[in-house]
Design an enzyme around this catalytic site. Sequence first.
Site, PDB file in Angstrom:
ATOM      1  CB  SER A   4      -2.937  -0.711  -2.487  1.00 18.92           C
ATOM      2  OG  SER A   4      -3.826   0.150  -1.825  1.00 18.92           O
ATOM      3  CB  ALA A  23       2.260   0.152  -4.210  1.00 16.58           C
ATOM      4  CG  HIS A  78      -1.792   1.215   1.300  1.00 19.05           C
ATOM      5  ND1 HIS A  78      -2.805   1.449   0.386  1.00 19.05           N
ATOM      6  CD2 HIS A  78      -1.804   2.283   2.151  1.00 19.05           C
ATOM      7  CE1 HIS A  78      -3.412   2.585   0.684  1.00 19.05           C
ATOM      8  NE2 HIS A  78      -2.821   3.114   1.744  1.00 19.05           N
ATOM      9  CB  SER A  79       1.001   4.307   0.191  1.00 21.67           C
ATOM     10  OG  SER A  79       1.300   5.663  -0.045  1.00 21.67           O
ATOM     11  CG  MET A  80       7.392   3.573   0.573  1.00 24.29           C
ATOM     12  SD  MET A  80       8.362   4.107   2.023  1.00 24.29           S
ATOM     13  CE  MET A  80       8.062   2.722   3.133  1.00 24.29           C
TER      14      MET A  80
END
Length: 252
Positions: A119, A96, A92-94
Amino acid sequence: MSRQPSPWLRALRQGEQPRARLVCLPHAGGSASFFRPWLAHLPGDIDLLAVQYPGREERFNEPCVTCLDTLAEHIAKALLALPERPVLLFGHSMGAALAYETALRLETAARGVAHVFVSAHPPPHRQPSSDLHRQDDAALVADIRRQDGGAASLWDNPQLRALFLPTVRGDYQAIETWRREHLQPLAAPIDVLLAHDDLEVSQEQARAWADLSRHTPDIRLFDGNHFYLKQQPRPVIQHLLQRVAHHSGALA
């Protein structure tokens, strides 16, 4: 629960003969415990591991790693030390970006992954330039608040801010300095998850993940903002399992 496989991996569930291993990589400032609620919604024969970056929770006294490539190398090494099982990476975010970089290293080591889920983050060639890790505390906290208004109480407390902000700044440095000279597609499928109200990544950016996989990514939109997955772990996990079954049937 079995003993922890590595400081880099928190075993939230680790069975003797799992049919697959779901490995979750948190956002900037995030920790392994962010994914603990997923245990209630994941089938019992799938292991749940969460990456624990240095500088938080039980690794609080360790210096942060401010290079995304170095983080990915450590994570891949920890995963390679585990018994071989089908691996699903969710970032998720970083996280990803780290999921993609970790998958590259696993494929290079001939231990490819079954599926990669990214994500709320664009691919490397579509990531906007930013330098918040170089800016003052007020600017950094403002960006954190913008993405996660629910964490306001933490950043309103001067003592907690002083304690945790250096870790977040280190993570911002890692993701903001992430560069890739050559795009390397994965053999594994990449699927994209994002929220309708997330301003961090557009659907156009999400579609650009197609440049990094030999499969056409599925793009799934969820209600909510950048941290949509906090409110709906069950639909997210159901989607992951459906997508893996669609590609391989292994988790059907």
